[in-house]
Design a protein around this motif. Structure first.
Motif, PDB file in Angstrom:
ATOM      1  N   ALA A 164     -26.090  34.937 -10.037  1.00 51.28           N
ATOM      2  CA  ALA A 164     -27.684  34.673  -9.905  1.00 51.28           C
ATOM      3  C   ALA A 164     -28.227  35.394  -9.239  1.00 51.28           C
ATOM      4  O   ALA A 164     -27.994  35.861  -8.074  1.00 51.28           O
ATOM      5  N   THR A 165     -29.117  36.311 -10.072  1.00 52.52           N
ATOM      6  CA  THR A 165     -29.840  37.157  -9.273  1.00 52.52           C
ATOM      7  C   THR A 165     -31.093  36.688  -8.174  1.00 52.52           C
ATOM      8  O   THR A 165     -31.130  37.456  -7.360  1.00 52.52           O
ATOM      9  N   HIS A 166     -31.301  35.304  -8.533  1.00 54.01           N
ATOM     10  CA  HIS A 166     -32.296  34.988  -7.544  1.00 54.01           C
ATOM     11  C   HIS A 166     -31.677  34.812  -6.196  1.00 54.01           C
ATOM     12  O   HIS A 166     -32.242  34.360  -5.176  1.00 54.01           O
ATOM     13  N   ALA A 167     -30.307  34.978  -5.891  1.00 55.20           N
ATOM     14  CA  ALA A 167     -29.599  34.591  -4.722  1.00 55.20           C
ATOM     15  C   ALA A 167     -30.409  35.687  -3.468  1.00 55.20           C
ATOM     16  O   ALA A 167     -30.330  35.397  -2.509  1.00 55.20           O
ATOM     17  N   VAL A 168     -30.610  36.828  -4.080  1.00 57.53           N
ATOM     18  CA  VAL A 168     -31.278  37.698  -3.105  1.00 57.53           C
ATOM     19  C   VAL A 168     -32.679  37.157  -2.518  1.00 57.53           C
ATOM     20  O   VAL A 168     -32.876  37.218  -1.196  1.00 57.53           O
ATOM     21  N   GLY A 169     -33.522  36.578  -3.478  1.00 60.43           N
ATOM     22  CA  GLY A 169     -34.775  36.357  -3.194  1.00 60.43           C
ATOM     23  C   GLY A 169     -34.655  34.969  -2.340  1.00 60.43           C
ATOM     24  O   GLY A 169     -35.361  34.891  -1.487  1.00 60.43           O
ATOM     25  N   ASP A 170     -33.764  34.176  -2.468  1.00 56.42           N
ATOM     26  CA  ASP A 170     -33.365  33.077  -1.725  1.00 56.42           C
ATOM     27  C   ASP A 170     -32.850  33.510  -0.403  1.00 56.42           C
ATOM     28  O   ASP A 170     -33.581  32.860   0.456  1.00 56.42           O
ATOM     29  N   ALA A 171     -32.138  34.366  -0.089  1.00 55.72           N
ATOM     30  CA  ALA A 171     -31.787  34.771   1.276  1.00 55.72           C
ATOM     31  C   ALA A 171     -32.797  35.385   1.940  1.00 55.72           C
ATOM     32  O   ALA A 171     -32.893  35.179   3.241  1.00 55.72           O
ATOM     33  N   VAL A 172     -33.645  36.095   1.134  1.00 58.57           N
ATOM     34  CA  VAL A 172     -35.019  36.703   1.941  1.00 58.57           C
ATOM     35  C   VAL A 172     -35.739  35.593   2.543  1.00 58.57           C
ATOM     36  O   VAL A 172     -36.159  35.643   3.737  1.00 58.57           O
ATOM     37  N   GLU A 173     -35.856  34.542   1.678  1.00 53.88           N
ATOM     38  CA  GLU A 173     -36.714  33.508   2.137  1.00 53.88           C
ATOM     39  C   GLU A 173     -36.158  32.659   3.128  1.00 53.88           C
ATOM     40  O   GLU A 173     -36.706  32.275   4.319  1.00 53.88           O
ATOM     41  N   LEU A 174     -34.908  32.327   3.026  1.00 49.48           N
ATOM     42  CA  LEU A 174     -34.052  31.681   4.078  1.00 49.48           C
ATOM     43  C   LEU A 174     -34.284  32.123   5.387  1.00 49.48           C
ATOM     44  O   LEU A 174     -34.228  31.204   6.262  1.00 49.48           O
TER      45      LEU A 174
ATOM     46  N   LEU B  64     -37.585  36.873   5.784  1.00 48.58           N
ATOM     47  CA  LEU B  64     -37.679  38.324   5.587  1.00 48.58           C
ATOM     48  C   LEU B  64     -38.713  38.620   4.488  1.00 48.58           C
ATOM     49  O   LEU B  64     -38.709  39.962   4.226  1.00 48.58           O
ATOM     50  N   GLY B  65     -39.503  37.871   4.062  1.00 47.17           N
ATOM     51  CA  GLY B  65     -40.530  37.943   2.935  1.00 47.17           C
ATOM     52  C   GLY B  65     -41.313  39.267   3.276  1.00 47.17           C
ATOM     53  O   GLY B  65     -41.421  40.204   2.540  1.00 47.17           O
ATOM     54  N   GLU B  66     -41.792  39.269   4.360  1.00 47.14           N
ATOM     55  CA  GLU B  66     -42.645  40.495   4.958  1.00 47.14           C
ATOM     56  C   GLU B  66     -42.147  41.768   4.945  1.00 47.14           C
ATOM     57  O   GLU B  66     -42.752  42.796   4.705  1.00 47.14           O
ATOM     58  N   HIS B  67     -40.704  41.885   5.029  1.00 47.98           N
ATOM     59  CA  HIS B  67     -40.085  42.956   5.212  1.00 47.98           C
ATOM     60  C   HIS B  67     -39.254  43.323   4.121  1.00 47.98           C
ATOM     61  O   HIS B  67     -38.476  44.282   4.210  1.00 47.98           O
TER      62      HIS B  67
ATOM     63  N   GLN C   2     -31.094  41.724  12.506  1.00 47.06           N
ATOM     64  CA  GLN C   2     -30.128  40.563  12.543  1.00 47.06           C
ATOM     65  C   GLN C   2     -30.365  39.638  11.542  1.00 47.06           C
ATOM     66  O   GLN C   2     -29.511  39.061  11.039  1.00 47.06           O
ATOM     67  N   ARG C   3     -31.559  39.582  11.118  1.00 48.22           N
ATOM     68  CA  ARG C   3     -31.876  38.409  10.261  1.00 48.22           C
ATOM     69  C   ARG C   3     -31.396  38.968   8.915  1.00 48.22           C
ATOM     70  O   ARG C   3     -30.869  38.164   8.158  1.00 48.22           O
ATOM     71  N   LEU C   4     -31.467  40.114   8.809  1.00 50.27           N
ATOM     72  CA  LEU C   4     -30.886  40.884   7.482  1.00 50.27           C
ATOM     73  C   LEU C   4     -29.374  40.665   7.308  1.00 50.27           C
ATOM     74  O   LEU C   4     -28.678  40.170   6.466  1.00 50.27           O
ATOM     75  N   ALA C   5     -28.720  40.930   8.525  1.00 54.14           N
ATOM     76  CA  ALA C   5     -27.306  40.801   8.571  1.00 54.14           C
ATOM     77  C   ALA C   5     -26.885  39.317   8.344  1.00 54.14           C
ATOM     78  O   ALA C   5     -25.799  38.881   7.688  1.00 54.14           O
ATOM     79  N   LEU C   6     -27.748  38.368   8.744  1.00 53.47           N
ATOM     80  CA  LEU C   6     -27.542  36.799   8.714  1.00 53.47           C
ATOM     81  C   LEU C   6     -27.661  36.429   6.978  1.00 53.47           C
ATOM     82  O   LEU C   6     -26.943  35.782   6.538  1.00 53.47           O
ATOM     83  N   ALA C   7     -28.771  37.172   6.361  1.00 53.54           N
ATOM     84  CA  ALA C   7     -28.929  36.953   5.081  1.00 53.54           C
ATOM     85  C   ALA C   7     -27.979  37.251   4.433  1.00 53.54           C
ATOM     86  O   ALA C   7     -27.537  36.555   3.345  1.00 53.54           O
ATOM     87  N   ARG C   8     -27.042  38.529   4.659  1.00 50.91           N
ATOM     88  CA  ARG C   8     -26.098  38.933   4.020  1.00 50.91           C
ATOM     89  C   ARG C   8     -24.847  38.170   3.842  1.00 50.91           C
ATOM     90  O   ARG C   8     -24.174  37.843   3.357  1.00 50.91           O
ATOM     91  N   ALA C   9     -24.820  37.464   5.337  1.00 51.05           N
ATOM     92  CA  ALA C   9     -23.575  36.557   5.517  1.00 51.05           C
ATOM     93  C   ALA C   9     -23.990  35.116   4.734  1.00 51.05           C
ATOM     94  O   ALA C   9     -22.690  34.704   4.350  1.00 51.05           O
ATOM     95  N   VAL C  10     -24.943  34.826   4.476  1.00 55.40           N
ATOM     96  CA  VAL C  10     -25.065  33.412   3.729  1.00 55.40           C
ATOM     97  C   VAL C  10     -25.583  33.786   2.281  1.00 55.40           C
ATOM     98  O   VAL C  10     -25.532  32.642   1.700  1.00 55.40           O
ATOM     99  N   LEU C  11     -25.501  34.849   1.735  1.00 55.51           N
ATOM    100  CA  LEU C  11     -25.854  34.997   0.339  1.00 55.51           C
ATOM    101  C   LEU C  11     -25.269  34.384  -0.486  1.00 55.51           C
ATOM    102  O   LEU C  11     -25.988  33.658  -1.672  1.00 55.51           O
ATOM    103  N   HIS C  12     -23.913  34.369  -0.337  1.00 57.35           N
ATOM    104  CA  HIS C  12     -22.936  33.904  -1.402  1.00 57.35           C
ATOM    105  C   HIS C  12     -22.609  32.432  -1.193  1.00 57.35           C
ATOM    106  O   HIS C  12     -21.830  31.964  -2.051  1.00 57.35           O
TER     107      HIS C  12
END
Ligand SMILES: Nc1ncnc2c1ncn2[C@@H]1O[C@H](COP(=O)(O)OP(=O)(O)OP(=O)(O)O)[C@@H](O)[C@H]1O
Length: 314
Positions: A108-118, A121-124, A138-148
């Motif tokens: 699912a390509t929307h997984a990236v957008g979902d993680a950004v929102e979660l 990180l939208g502004e960045h 740190q938020r980016l690292a957490l987004a990567r951790a939960v993305l899948h």
């Protein structure tokens, strides 16, 4: 009963003469948020690395979702953040997450957008990772951790570097993942107040050993209490109280009483003083805060002489 999401048995690791982790038995059930609390060097990171299959245990075993940590179902079902948050510095937030999506083979390509929102990180999303503040990294690292959408999250100091608003966001995120999706979280922290708000269970790790485990809900009963009295005649008060079976001592202009009998029935203490003819001018119950509780534990582990603690909570 379902098998625990994480099971550690007799887990140990030595680095030369240093016992980083010693005979740790620990289980975390699905949907629990388990916090490892410990001072620097307590062994938290080493333990987490063994759970992630990054460090081979010297002795003992780990299972993640019923499998060895390096087996594919365990790896695919786990998200993690250990060591300082790292990212590809020249890639943007979105590109970094895109790499993670492909690595995890998330269709699912929307997984990236979902993680950004979660992770807010939208502004960045289109800024390069190297331009981010420490908190946003740190938020980016957490987004990567939960993305899948892993069912197990292993997070070493997840709120490190975040501002107070970020801390609240991460707390909400993890609580939500655990409650709504049954995600199991193993995290480490030295922020005691934060752990009390976030975790469902706490394990105190000290010099590689798990000293104590308890549900965070039981903290109010676990912290020590004592009574502090002010009287017109402290010496006499101590004698009168001793005669009534309340051992007391003088400390800095007050009379201090510890022990369940005194703290659970302060009215009996007051009555004993009145009968003994001592004027009581103040009575306060003082509760040990979480910080002091932790320090007392690591300074006098249960079982050690003078520790004065009951059996380990399991
Ligand atoms: N690769 C290594 N080689 C040698 N010693 C190590 C190694 N990794 C950890 N140690 C030692 O093992 C002990 C536990 O370290 P660990 O990093 O697991 O603790 P920690 O609780 O995560 O500490 P901190 O909160 O400071 O990160 C420490 O004494 C540390 O110096």
């Amino acid at each position: 009963m379902t098998a625990p999401a994480l099971r550690l048995r007799g887990l140990s690791k030595h680095y030369g003469p240093v016992a980083a982790v010693q005979e740790v038995d620990l289980e975390v059930r699905a949907g629990e948020i388990y916090a490892l609390l410990g001072l620097n060097g307590a062994g938290k990171t080493t333990l987490m690395r063994m759970v992630l299959g990054m460090v081979r245990p010297g002795a003992g075993s780990v299972t993640v979702l019923g499998r060895g940590p390096r087996e594919r179902p365990a790896r695919a079902g786990t998200g993690y953040l250990v060591e300082a948050a790292t990212a590809y510095p020249e890639l943007t937030v979105r590109e970094n997450l895109e790499v993670a999506r492909r690595l995890h083979r998330v269709r699912a390509t929307h997984a990236v957008g979902d993680a950004v929102e979660l992770l807010g990180l939208g502004e960045h999303a289109d800024r390069r990772a190297r331009e981010l503040s420490q908190g946003n990294r740190q938020r980016l690292a957490l987004a990567r951790a939960v993305l899948h959408r892993p069912s197990v999250l292993v997070l070493d100091e997840p709120v490190n570097g975040l501002d107070p608003a970020g801390v609240v966001e991460v707390r909400t995120l993890l609580t939500d993942l655990a409650r709504r999706h049954g995600t199991t979280v193993l995290l480490s922290s030295h922020l005691l107040g934060e752990v009390a708000r976030l975790a469902t269970r706490v394990g105190v790790l000290h010099r590689g050993r798990l000293l104590e485990e308890f549900p965070t809900g039981s903290l109010p009963e676990r912290v020590h209490r004592h009574l502090e009295l002010t009287t017109r005649d402290d010496d006499r008060a101590v004698d009168v109280l001793a005669a009534a079976g309340f051992p007391a001592r003088r400390r800095a202009g007050t009379v201090v009483l510890a022990g369940d009998r005194a703290t659970s029935r302060p009215e009996d203490v007051a009555a004993a003083l009145v009968h003994g003819g001592v004027a009581l001018t103040g009575l306060t119950e003082v509760r040990e805060d979480l910080e002091s509780h932790f320090l007392r534990l690591v300074q006098a582990p249960p079982g050690a002489p003078g520790a004065g603690e009951g059996p380990r909570a399991r």
